[in-house]
Motif scaffolding. Structure first.
Motif, short mmCIF file in Angstrom:
data_model
loop_
_atom_site.label_atom_id
_atom_site.label_comp_id
_atom_site.label_asym_id
_atom_site.label_seq_id
_atom_site.Cartn_x
_atom_site.Cartn_y
_atom_site.Cartn_z
N GLU A 67 0.79 -1.22 0.00
CA GLU A 67 0.00 0.00 0.00
C GLU A 67 0.83 1.28 0.00
OE1 GLU A 67 -3.23 0.02 2.80
OE2 GLU A 67 -3.75 -2.06 2.31
N SER A 68 2.09 1.20 0.45
CA SER A 68 2.95 2.39 0.46
C SER A 68 3.80 2.49 -0.80
CB SER A 68 3.88 2.38 1.68
OG SER A 68 4.88 1.38 1.55
N GLY A 69 4.07 1.35 -1.44
CA GLY A 69 4.97 1.34 -2.58
C GLY A 69 6.43 1.52 -2.19
N ILE A 70 6.72 1.38 -0.91
CA ILE A 70 8.09 1.59 -0.42
C ILE A 70 8.75 0.25 -0.13
CG2 ILE A 70 9.51 2.55 1.45
CD1 ILE A 70 7.37 4.72 1.81
N ALA A 71 9.87 0.01 -0.82
CA ALA A 71 10.65 -1.20 -0.57
C ALA A 71 11.58 -0.96 0.63
CB ALA A 71 11.47 -1.56 -1.81
N GLY A 72 11.90 -2.04 1.32
CA GLY A 72 12.88 -1.95 2.40
C GLY A 72 12.33 -1.47 3.73
N LEU A 73 11.01 -1.54 3.92
CA LEU A 73 10.46 -1.19 5.23
C LEU A 73 11.00 -2.14 6.28
CD1 LEU A 73 6.69 -0.62 4.33
CD2 LEU A 73 8.43 1.14 4.76
N ALA A 92 15.52 6.19 4.60
CA ALA A 92 15.67 7.63 4.35
C ALA A 92 15.44 7.91 2.86
CB ALA A 92 17.04 8.10 4.78
N GLY A 93 14.74 8.98 2.59
CA GLY A 93 14.50 9.40 1.21
C GLY A 93 13.42 8.61 0.47
#
Length: 183
Positions: free
Chosen positions: A98-104, A138-139
């Motif tokens: 749902e966030s599309g963020i890898a590496g959570l 980060a980023g």
């Protein structure tokens, strides 16, 4: 260990931080003990779900989705799937999707429990929500999915309306856990 067994073990070993959540913990355990299908959305009385407050790397912001059915700013979360190895794996999968963020990175948890009425099985069904926190690299730039009307970072102490107290509580607890982890 099955997902059902994992959820039972996680909840059995969790110390609730409030009387209300202790009552929920016991209710969730009873639900698991009386419903073999308690982990699946097909369990009409209610089913366990996993929610995750995604924090920025410094813990100052929380990523929220404008949920299309609820019409509120909420953390990432959803239903367990047969391929989820644990309730934590479900929480991390849902947050990533749902966030599309890898590496959570999932924080040690659970952090909270919540029970809320949902539309899965009209006229009434319940999500028995096991809640976690995760930290984004980060980023990180979120990518909106088809499960959201909008996706934004907000200061943990300035979550906008419409939302709910469970979202505010989870964001605060995730920030506290991150600071307590010394990360």
């Amino acid at each position: 260990m099955t997902l059902h067994q994992d959820a039972h073990a996680v909840l059995s070993g969790w110390t609730a931080p409030s009387d209300e959540e202790e009552a929920l913990r016991k209710e969730f355990l009873r639900h698991l003990e009386t419903h073999d299908d308690a982990m699946w959305r097909t369990c009409a009385p209610g089913h366990l779900t996993a929610t995750t407050a995604v924090l920025s790397h410094d813990g100052e912001q929380v990523l929220l989705t404008l949920h299309p059915k609820a019409g509120k700013w909420l953390p990432m979360g959803g239903h367990c799937e047969p391929y989820d190895a644990s309730i934590e794996a479900c929480a991390l999968r849902e947050a990533t999707e749902e966030s599309g963020i890898a590496g959570l990175r999932l924080l040690p948890g659970p952090l909270a429990l919540d029970r809320h009425e949902v539309w899965c099985h009209p006229p009434r069904s319940w999500h028995l929500d096991v809640e976690f926190g995760a930290v984004a690299p980060a980023g990180s730039a979120p990518v909106i999915s088809d499960e959201s009307l909008d996706l934004r970072w907000f200061p943990v102490l300035e979550i906008p309306e419409p939302t709910d107290e469970a979202t505010r509580r989870l964001a605060l607890r995730a920030g506290e856990r991150l600071r307590g982890a010394g990360v």
